[in-house]
Motif scaffolding. Structure first.
Motif, PDB file in Angstrom:
ATOM      1  N   ALA A 185       0.844  -1.207   0.000  1.00 39.12           N
ATOM      2  CA  ALA A 185       0.000   0.000   0.000  1.00 39.12           C
ATOM      3  C   ALA A 185       0.875   1.252   0.000  1.00 39.12           C
ATOM      4  CB  ALA A 185      -0.919  -0.007   1.213  1.00 39.12           C
ATOM      5  N   PHE A 186       2.004   1.193   0.738  1.00 37.32           N
ATOM      6  CA  PHE A 186       2.890   2.359   0.797  1.00 37.32           C
ATOM      7  C   PHE A 186       3.464   2.677  -0.583  1.00 37.32           C
ATOM      8  CE2 PHE A 186       6.898   4.536   1.353  1.00 37.32           C
ATOM      9  CZ  PHE A 186       6.573   5.527   2.275  1.00 37.32           C
ATOM     10  N   ASN A 187       3.967   1.669  -1.241  1.00 42.42           N
ATOM     11  CA  ASN A 187       4.573   1.890  -2.558  1.00 42.42           C
ATOM     12  C   ASN A 187       3.541   2.382  -3.571  1.00 42.42           C
ATOM     13  OD1 ASN A 187       7.129   1.145  -1.717  1.00 42.42           O
ATOM     14  ND2 ASN A 187       6.800  -1.034  -2.196  1.00 42.42           N
ATOM     15  N   HIS A 238       3.541   8.513  -3.564  1.00 43.92           N
ATOM     16  CA  HIS A 238       3.607   9.755  -4.330  1.00 43.92           C
ATOM     17  C   HIS A 238       2.338  10.597  -4.132  1.00 43.92           C
ATOM     18  CE1 HIS A 238       7.416   8.878  -6.164  1.00 43.92           C
ATOM     19  NE2 HIS A 238       6.965   7.701  -6.625  1.00 43.92           N
ATOM     20  N   LYS A 239       1.209   9.937  -3.976  1.00 39.28           N
ATOM     21  CA  LYS A 239      -0.051  10.653  -3.713  1.00 39.28           C
ATOM     22  C   LYS A 239       0.024  11.375  -2.362  1.00 39.28           C
ATOM     23  CE  LYS A 239      -2.463   6.831  -5.966  1.00 39.28           C
ATOM     24  NZ  LYS A 239      -3.408   5.716  -5.727  1.00 39.28           N
ATOM     25  N   ILE A 240       0.571  10.668  -1.365  1.00 32.45           N
ATOM     26  CA  ILE A 240       0.678  11.257  -0.022  1.00 32.45           C
ATOM     27  C   ILE A 240       1.637  12.447  -0.047  1.00 32.45           C
ATOM     28  CG2 ILE A 240       1.352  10.813   2.375  1.00 32.45           C
ATOM     29  CD1 ILE A 240       0.626   7.807   1.786  1.00 32.45           C
ATOM     30  N   ALA A 295       0.921  16.445   0.782  1.00 33.89           N
ATOM     31  CA  ALA A 295       1.680  17.213   1.777  1.00 33.89           C
ATOM     32  C   ALA A 295       2.196  18.520   1.175  1.00 33.89           C
ATOM     33  CB  ALA A 295       2.833  16.380   2.318  1.00 33.89           C
ATOM     34  N   ARG A 296       2.731  18.440  -0.047  1.00 34.66           N
ATOM     35  CA  ARG A 296       3.256  19.655  -0.696  1.00 34.66           C
ATOM     36  C   ARG A 296       2.141  20.632  -1.040  1.00 34.66           C
ATOM     37  NH1 ARG A 296       7.158  15.850  -3.054  1.00 34.66           N
ATOM     38  NH2 ARG A 296       9.172  16.354  -2.064  1.00 34.66           N
ATOM     39  N   LEU A 297       0.941  20.097  -1.299  1.00 38.43           N
ATOM     40  CA  LEU A 297      -0.215  20.958  -1.537  1.00 38.43           C
ATOM     41  C   LEU A 297      -0.467  21.865  -0.343  1.00 38.43           C
ATOM     42  CD1 LEU A 297      -2.741  21.675  -3.295  1.00 38.43           C
ATOM     43  CD2 LEU A 297      -3.941  19.827  -2.071  1.00 38.43           C
ATOM     44  N   GLU A 298      -0.169  21.362   0.839  1.00 42.16           N
ATOM     45  CA  GLU A 298      -0.362  22.139   2.067  1.00 42.16           C
ATOM     46  C   GLU A 298       0.916  22.844   2.511  1.00 42.16           C
ATOM     47  OE1 GLU A 298      -2.161  19.599   5.018  1.00 42.16           O
ATOM     48  OE2 GLU A 298      -4.103  19.657   3.996  1.00 42.16           O
ATOM     49  N   GLY A 299       1.958  22.786   1.692  1.00 42.06           N
ATOM     50  CA  GLY A 299       3.192  23.501   1.993  1.00 42.06           C
ATOM     51  C   GLY A 299       4.038  22.848   3.071  1.00 42.06           C
ATOM     52  N   ARG A 315      11.539   6.793   2.263  1.00 43.55           N
ATOM     53  CA  ARG A 315      11.292   5.354   2.286  1.00 43.55           C
ATOM     54  C   ARG A 315      11.256   4.741   0.895  1.00 43.55           C
ATOM     55  NH1 ARG A 315       9.598   7.537   6.843  1.00 43.55           N
ATOM     56  NH2 ARG A 315       9.418   6.231   8.717  1.00 43.55           N
ATOM     57  N   LEU A 316      11.239   5.601  -0.132  1.00 38.43           N
ATOM     58  CA  LEU A 316      11.244   5.108  -1.513  1.00 38.43           C
ATOM     59  C   LEU A 316      12.641   4.974  -2.084  1.00 38.43           C
ATOM     60  CD1 LEU A 316       8.259   7.191  -2.965  1.00 38.43           C
ATOM     61  CD2 LEU A 316       8.252   4.787  -2.305  1.00 38.43           C
TER      62      LEU A 316
END
Length: 421
Positions: A392-394, A398-400, A404-408, A419-420
């Motif tokens: 599930a993580f892999n 990228h979506k997660i 996060a970057r959407l919220e700065g 972790r990638l």
């Protein structure tokens, strides 16, 4: 009692527990003093406010045994049976922890954990309230709370009422202290030499207790800020005027600020109940209190139909609601806002106060629109459990990170992307 035809909007005339500026200043001073001086501050306040000079606040086993000798054994049996009814009802509310597994191996769940320690405030003064002990302690016990601390103001003789001690013992309380008022709330919240602090404080009290609970909220949790008692009776001509009047007066005698309201589609029935209230007031021992309550906060609303009466009830959102109509179960579905609902002639409000097993700690001041009676959930907390699978993580990393970057929040994104690598 005021009799009114319903207009578009109705309301209960309520007395909200806001307190005066002087009362709030006094409560803050008491709490600050207890935090700084501990035992000595509580001792001084107990002597000043309760006229009781105590060398120890703790209730001893000898005092509990003496309480059993002083109280009628038939009353002990009633307390025991009421306790069992309350216990049986609240056991059915218990929640279990749970865990689910997704196809990709991720496990999500919820861990249910009892609050570790709870303080129970029991009002004192001129009256004894063993029912308050049972209603607050037993749900906490059923929920699995490890430590329950009860406080209650002592009489001038330095003792607590026998019925209160018997109820506490039957409910399983092992720590009982003879302290009342805002100083008791402060002692529970912050601790003193002989009392370890608790995580949550429940139970009703006077305006100083209510303000103190509000003041310590955030450092500890609290149940609610309870206002004066209130009842609404929804009735038609199939009900008995004398019984409805008696039920309305059962709340009016609590407090001069209690509210008692009848909602009915029958003007004839409204008049009959009003006449009965006047008649019954004449012989009521607490007549002065009940009469002022009825005059200042009581009302009778007359509607055009039962459907309109139900709409009025939902606008009022009462603490207690009695449905005394020809077919009461047909109206239950339409009730959206009420703390406790009593259906039918034999479900008089005091049945719930003392014996049925449901909790009598209920939302007041219209908060039944969004609040519930005291229950098991008030004494448990829930923790989310996340066991995320590698698959599930892999798939979702990228979506997660993009979220996060959407919220700065770059560090959030990098925590995922590390972790990638």
């Amino acid at each position: 009692m005021k009799i009114m035809k319903v207009t578009d909007t109705v309301s209960i005339k309520r007395s909200v527990e806001q307190g005066t500026e002087e009362q709030l200043i006094a409560v803050k001073r008491i709490i600050d003093n207890v935090r700084k001086r501990g035992y000595e501050a509580v001792k001084e306040y107990t002597e000043r406010f309760d006229q009781a000079s105590l060398t120890s606040f703790a209730v001893t086993q000898n005092e509990i045994e003496e309480a059993y000798r002083e109280i009628d054994q038939k009353i002990v049996s009633v307390i025991q049976e009421a306790a069992e009814n309350i216990r049986s009802y609240h056991v059915k509310q218990l929640r279990a922890s749970w865990m689910t597994t997704e196809e990709n191996g991720t496990m999500l769940g919820q861990k249910v954990t009892p609050i570790h320690s709870v303080g129970v405030y029991v009002p004192g003064g001129t009256a004894a309230y063993p029912s308050s002990v049972l209603m607050n302690v037993i749900p906490a016990k059923v929920a699995g709370v490890d430590r329950i601390v009860m406080v209650s103001p002592p009489g001038i003789d330095g003792k607590l009422p026998p019925a209160v001690l018997v109820a506490a013992n039957e409910a399983g309380v092992e720590e009982i202290y003879k302290i009342g008022g805002a100083q008791a709330v402060a002692a529970l919240a912050y601790g003193i030499e002989s009392i370890q602090p608790v995580d949550k404080i429940v139970g009703p009290g006077n305006i100083y207790v209510a303000l103190a609970k509000r003041e310590v909220f955030g450092d500890v949790d609290i149940d609610m800020i309870a206002g004066p008692s209130e009842i609404v009776v929804l009735a038609d001509e199939s009900a008995r005027a004398n019984e409805v009047a008696a039920d309305l007066l059962s709340q009016a005698e609590h407090d001069e600020r209690s509210s008692s309201v009848l909602v009915t589609p029958s003007e004839l029935f409204a008049t009959a109940v009003n006449d009965e209230i006047k008649k019954q007031l004449a012989t009521l021992p607490r007549r002065n209190i009940a009469e002022k309550s009825i005059n200042d906060f009581g009302a009778i609303y007359i509607t055009n139909a039962i459907e309109e009466a139900i709409a009025v009830v939902n606008q009022l959102a009462p603490e207690h609601l009695e449905i005394m109509t020809e077919k009461p179960m047909e109206h239950l579905e339409g009730i959206k806002h009420a703390g406790a609902i009593f259906i039918g002639r034999f479900s008089s409000e005091p049945v719930g106060d003392y014996f049925a097993g449901t909790n009598h700690v209920l939302p007041t001041n219209g908060t039944a629109r969004f609040s519930s009676p005291l229950n098991i959930d008030d004494f448990q907390k829930k923790s989310s459990v996340i066991i995320y699978s590698e698959k599930a993580f892999n798939t979702n990393a990228h979506k997660i990170a993009s979220f996060a970057r959407l919220e700065g929040l770059e560090a959030h994104a990098r925590a995922i992307e590390e972790r990638l690598k």
